[in-house]
Design a protein around this motif. Structure first.
Motif, PDB file in Angstrom:
ATOM      1  N   THR A  43       0.853  -1.187   0.000  1.00 21.36           N
ATOM      2  CA  THR A  43       0.000   0.000   0.000  1.00 21.36           C
ATOM      3  C   THR A  43       0.886   1.232   0.000  1.00 21.36           C
TER       4      THR A  43
ATOM      5  N   ARG B   3     -12.211  13.564   8.622  1.00 19.74           N
ATOM      6  CA  ARG B   3     -12.640  12.273   8.114  1.00 19.74           C
ATOM      7  C   ARG B   3     -11.820  11.900   6.884  1.00 19.74           C
ATOM      8  N   ILE B   4     -11.623  10.597   6.691  1.00 20.93           N
ATOM      9  CA  ILE B   4     -10.837  10.152   5.540  1.00 20.93           C
ATOM     10  C   ILE B   4     -11.761   9.925   4.348  1.00 20.93           C
ATOM     11  N   ASN B   5     -11.423  10.535   3.233  1.00 18.06           N
ATOM     12  CA  ASN B   5     -12.154  10.281   2.003  1.00 18.06           C
ATOM     13  C   ASN B   5     -11.660   8.942   1.441  1.00 18.06           C
ATOM     14  N   THR B   6     -12.503   7.930   1.533  1.00 17.05           N
ATOM     15  CA  THR B   6     -12.047   6.572   1.191  1.00 17.05           C
ATOM     16  C   THR B   6     -11.781   6.403  -0.301  1.00 17.05           C
ATOM     17  N   ASP B   7     -12.316   7.298  -1.132  1.00 12.72           N
ATOM     18  CA  ASP B   7     -12.020   7.206  -2.568  1.00 12.72           C
ATOM     19  C   ASP B   7     -10.572   7.597  -2.853  1.00 12.72           C
ATOM     20  N   CYS B   9      -8.008   7.620  -0.401  1.00 12.76           N
ATOM     21  CA  CYS B   9      -7.027   6.977   0.479  1.00 12.76           C
ATOM     22  C   CYS B   9      -6.593   5.620  -0.068  1.00 12.76           C
ATOM     23  N   SER B  11      -4.435   3.804   1.886  1.00 13.42           N
ATOM     24  CA  SER B  11      -4.003   3.124   3.122  1.00 13.42           C
ATOM     25  C   SER B  11      -2.494   2.995   3.269  1.00 13.42           C
ATOM     26  N   ARG B  30      -7.702  -0.627   6.371  1.00  8.75           N
ATOM     27  CA  ARG B  30      -8.196   0.702   5.990  1.00  8.75           C
ATOM     28  C   ARG B  30      -7.853   1.679   7.114  1.00  8.75           C
ATOM     29  N   VAL B  32      -8.605   4.501   9.680  1.00  9.96           N
ATOM     30  CA  VAL B  32      -9.804   4.955  10.386  1.00  9.96           C
ATOM     31  C   VAL B  32      -9.419   5.978  11.449  1.00  9.96           C
ATOM     32  N   ALA B  52      -6.388  12.966   1.186  1.00 13.50           N
ATOM     33  CA  ALA B  52      -7.541  12.138   1.554  1.00 13.50           C
ATOM     34  C   ALA B  52      -8.236  12.594   2.831  1.00 13.50           C
TER      35      ALA B  52
END
Lengths: 439, 60
Positions: A43, B3-7, B9, B11, B30, B32, B52
């Motif tokens: 990653t 907050r993390i924008n998962t699109d 990020c 990881s 992921r 968090v 992110a």
């Protein structure tokens, strides 16, 4: 999973896994902790997809045994299977913004010896995990180191709600090491910069030469950005990296610009992203004393530079052997030698031989030359290919020598540039970076 | 809080390393953010190579 081990290793990267191999082979019980669930899927990435054969690095000489498919480190007495794909690379081409070129190696295809071996790090980690499988090793994933405490001769390692105890700890948790931070060692280090990295695997990148490492210096909104294009070992994939020291520079926008508008744009036509990665590296001056309170630091955890996979493997293995010897000395009740030797080796390699100022000068090139026009001019003077190498220390030495020999030319053609270079090249690269980045 | 924008990020975990309050964790590979521990210091916003982490405005 137990609660008590001889040694706890924080970090299941190449350094931690090879430290575990050394200790397990000596009969000690080891836990390797890592916060990730899936230890083999990458990653975080930087340029760690190449290994330089034929180059001494951190006291060893990496060798790929193609017949038996093994990675070998003859000076350290280390070898282990690597069954994944490989590709030999013979030339390194470095481009200025205006596509002036510096070349390391003759660029005659695969006639000479390779300067780098491209390999698959995910397969490598898988091979290492297989290699260390034994009753002596617990690789404990989804377990993030959070704190460390000392109770007499026992070290208590906290990982979320899990508690472990051991006699010794090896910090192999890489760049931005939390163990090093928790122990307060960063207080005595100088923070120089943050290195921001965005990278991806791409398909359809078609430069006019094969088996070549391609790097470049670009300027996005007049901020220096480094571009790396490293062939993957298989298929037609490349590892495309964008690195910068500039906080707040939009790397996504930089990526788009390099693909569409840079000198590389032609080669990127029809190119497609297959996977995406990132990394942030907080760059400190190196840790000087790698052993305190029965915690031994190894790999990237105590260094300024990113040692890449090669450095991690050599140093992790050495740390494992050192701790194994130290535990035996304790059992025998004899005077400790292993740790003092490790400390001496650390000073000689991490501090003296691979001086972090040299490392920073490699990454400082864009800041020394300072603007695209000067980079183009200097690169334009470097038509004659350099000796084949992908060792950054060697490359920066060769470049320095060449620049010195060109002083009369630059003095005659561009005295303004000579004056600028003279001032900046006399500064410590760390000072130059700190000064430029805080301006 | 942040907050993390998962699109965005991937990881890489850099923000976990550098969060001063250890508010960020890796859960199931992921990233968090624990809202209890996050002080909105925005260091994660500054260090993320992919932009992110996003600051959420306090409601009301």
């Amino acid at each position: 999973m137990k609660e008590q081990y001889d040694v706890i290793i924080v970090g299941a990267g190449p350094a931690g896994l090879l430290a575990a191999k050394a200790l397990a082979e000596n009969g000690f019980d080891i836990a390797v902790l890592d916060r990730r669930k899936d230890l083999t899927t990458l990653t975080r990435t930087c340029g760690q997809s190449l290994l330089p054969p034929n180059e001494y690095f951190f006291g060893d000489l990496f060798h790929y045994n193609a017949k038996d498919k093994r990675f070998c480190f003859p000076h350290s007495g280390l070898s282990f299977p690597y069954t994944g794909p490989v590709k030999n690379l013979y030339t390194w081409r470095m481009f200025s913004p205006g596509m002036q070129k510096m070349q390391f190696g003759r660029g005659q295809g695969n006639e000479g010896a390779p300067i780098a071996l491209s390999y698959d790090k995910e397969v490598l980690i898988e091979c290492m995990l297989n290699e260390i499988k034994s009753d002596h090793v617990d690789v404990i994933n989804e377990t993030e180191f959070t704190d460390i405490a000392f109770q007499g001769p026992t070290i208590v390692v906290q990982a979320g709600d899990k508690t472990f105890q051991s006699k010794l700890v090896i910090a192999a948790d890489g760049t931005n090491s939390r163990v090093v931070e928790k122990l307060g060692y960063n207080n005595n280090r100088r923070h120089i910069a943050n290195l921001y990295v965005k990278s991806c695997f791409v398909k359809g990148f078609t430069p006019p030469f094969e088996e070549s490492i391609i790097t470049g210096i670009s300027f996005i909104d007049s901020k220096p950005v480094y571009v790396f294009l490293l062939p993957r070992p298989e298929g037609a994939e490349w590892n495309f990296l964008i690195l910068t020291f500039e906080a707040g520079l939009d790397l996504e926008a930089a990526y788009e610009k390099i693909i569409a508008e840079s000198g590389f744009a032609e080669w990127f036509k029809g190119c497609e992203k297959t996977r995406e990665f990132a990394a942030i590296e907080s760059i400190y001056s190196p840790v000087v004393k790698p052993f305190r309170n029965n915690v031994l630091i190894t790999g990237d955890a105590g260094s300024c530079q990113e040692l890449e996979c090669l450095g991690a493997m050599v140093t992790g293995w050495k740390a494992g052997l050192t701790v194994a010897a130290a535990l035996k000395e304790q059992q025998l009740g004899i005077a400790p030698q292993a740790i003092p030797q490790y400390e001496e080796w650390w000073l000689n390699t991490y501090i003296k031989k691979y001086d972090y100022q040299d490392y920073l000068s490699i990454f400082g090139i864009a800041y020394i030359f300072a603007n695209p026009e000067v980079v183009d001019y200097v690169f334009g003077l470097m038509e004659e290919p350099f000796l084949p190498t992908f060792n950054p220390y060697r490359a920066v030495g060769l470049l320095g020598e060449r620049l010195q020999s060109l002083i009369p030319t630059i003095m005659a053609e561009r005295p303004d540039i000579l004056q600028q270079l003279a001032g900046k090249m006399l500064m410590f690269p760390s000072d130059l970076l700190v000064q430029t980045l805080t301006e | 809080m942040v907050r993390i924008n998962t699109d965005e990020c991937v990881s890489c975990g850099g923000c976990i390393d550098l969060c001063p309050t250890v508010a960020i964790r890796m859960v199931d590979d992921r990233v968090v953010i624990d809202p209890e521990k996050c002080t909105t210091c925005k260091i994660c916003v500054q260090v993320c190579p992919l932009n992110a982490p996003r600051v959420l405005e306090e409601a009301g």
